[in-house]
Enzyme design. Sequence first.
Site, short mmCIF file in Angstrom:
data_model
loop_
_atom_site.label_atom_id
_atom_site.label_comp_id
_atom_site.label_asym_id
_atom_site.label_seq_id
_atom_site.Cartn_x
_atom_site.Cartn_y
_atom_site.Cartn_z
N SER A 1 55.65 95.58 28.61
CA SER A 1 55.05 94.64 29.58
C SER A 1 56.04 93.96 30.51
O SER A 1 55.62 93.37 31.50
CB SER A 1 54.28 93.56 28.83
OG SER A 1 52.91 93.88 28.84
N LYS B 1 55.91 94.80 34.10
CA LYS B 1 54.92 94.19 35.00
C LYS B 1 55.61 93.31 36.04
O LYS B 1 55.10 93.14 37.15
CB LYS B 1 53.90 93.40 34.18
CG LYS B 1 53.04 94.33 33.29
CD LYS B 1 52.20 93.58 32.28
CE LYS B 1 51.10 94.43 31.65
NZ LYS B 1 51.34 95.05 30.39
N TYR C 1 51.59 103.87 35.45
CA TYR C 1 51.68 102.72 34.55
C TYR C 1 52.35 103.12 33.22
O TYR C 1 53.24 102.42 32.73
CB TYR C 1 50.27 102.16 34.30
CG TYR C 1 50.24 101.04 33.28
CD1 TYR C 1 50.64 99.75 33.61
CD2 TYR C 1 49.82 101.28 31.97
CE1 TYR C 1 50.62 98.73 32.66
CE2 TYR C 1 49.80 100.27 31.02
CZ TYR C 1 50.20 98.99 31.37
OH TYR C 1 50.20 97.99 30.43
N TYR D 1 51.90 86.20 27.06
CA TYR D 1 50.57 86.54 26.56
C TYR D 1 49.74 85.27 26.38
O TYR D 1 49.93 84.29 27.10
CB TYR D 1 50.65 87.35 25.26
CG TYR D 1 51.48 88.59 25.35
CD1 TYR D 1 51.20 89.57 26.29
CD2 TYR D 1 52.56 88.81 24.50
CE1 TYR D 1 51.96 90.73 26.37
CE2 TYR D 1 53.32 89.97 24.57
CZ TYR D 1 53.01 90.91 25.51
OH TYR D 1 53.75 92.06 25.59
N VAL E 1 55.81 94.41 24.23
CA VAL E 1 55.64 94.80 22.83
C VAL E 1 56.77 95.71 22.32
O VAL E 1 56.83 96.01 21.13
CB VAL E 1 54.26 95.45 22.56
CG1 VAL E 1 53.14 94.47 22.81
CG2 VAL E 1 54.07 96.71 23.39
N1 GLU Z 1 52.38 99.69 27.36
C1 GLU Z 1 51.78 98.59 26.69
C2 GLU Z 1 50.27 98.62 26.86
O1 GLU Z 1 49.80 98.86 27.92
C3 GLU Z 1 52.32 97.32 27.23
C4 GLU Z 1 51.83 96.13 26.46
C5 GLU Z 1 52.77 95.01 26.39
O2 GLU Z 1 53.98 95.16 26.28
O3 GLU Z 1 52.26 93.91 26.40
O4 GLU Z 1 49.55 98.41 25.95
#
Ligand code: GLU
Length: 338
Positions: A89, A92, A213, A265, A283
């Site tokens: 994440s 992002k 993505y 989060y 994550v």
């Molecule tokens: N690739 C993970 C997903 O889309 C990223 C989630 C994350 O790191 O919060 O579930």
Amino acid sequence: MDKTAAQLDAQSTNENDELPDWQHDVRVLQEHLQYAFVQGCKVLGQGRVADYIPELARADTYAFGLVAQKTDGTVVSCGDVDTRFSIQSVGKVITLAMALKLFDIEEVFSHVLMEPSGDSFSSIIKLDTKSDLPYNPMINAGAIQVVSLLANHVNSQDVLQFARYMCMDPDIDLNEPVYHSEAQTGDRNRAIAYLLKSKGVLMADPEETLDLYFRLCALNVTAKSWATLGLVLANDGENPITSQHVIAPNHARAINSLMFTCGMYDGSGEFGVKVGIPAKSGVGGGIACSVKGRMGIGVYGPALDEKGNSVGGLAALEYLSHALHLHVFDYHPYIVEG
Ligand code: GLU
């Protein structure tokens, strides 16, 4: 001999001086980082590595590393700071920065909102019931939407190059096993992309969007990459080491704001109170932190709490924020008034 927390705390500020000791003396900063590292190590057993993407389950629960890079270029580090792990994440931040470079800021935020969702990162509930647009670019729905905005203009190589540039890390590369593992199991993200398409808001083909993505999420970084990313954001978008204007100051401001309100989060509020630093976690176990005008901090600790944040990272950052007075709303005893 190791110093106690009280001894470290006592030396973190110096009443006779304008700046706290850690800003003058790199050894003091290193000692604090070391102490923070110990605080993090103590709780690693309370976390669990992510396994909903099967390849991530291979990570070591007890891996842990911390890096801080100051605006003057000084770097201090402790533990597993060269281990490569997937960006997840934290990517992002990279795609949001790219979108802000390619489009007007108003244009970007006409496709995604700026509100904390209060839900878990992969939740679909609000998207289905409350809003046609995802709540913010730091959750999966928002990031998939931002990636759809990019997908007709850039490819995965462009994203890779931009990630290398933002993190000053030429060794960032695609982790193929993680990419395939997520592409095979990412049904929730597929559901999000198709829900966005059904609402008529997704800006590109859902499969192309998802592939970009998944490739983004599988880029391999280190805690050091995160310290530099945080440093660029902490320094209004300019890399103070190379003097490159990586992103515009108003883009850095927008990203820092979203990291502060949405980056950890559905634990962002508590993190804001206890740590008070714009940060983004993933994550894969990474956290990138931007300490305004002072430093970037990178964390690697794949043992996660139930929300997806590194347990060791949370403990270490809480200590560092308190000891070094890094909270954005902190009272700074060394600021001279008048
Ligand atoms: N690739 C993970 C997903 O889309 C990223 C989630 C994350 O790191 O919060 O579930």
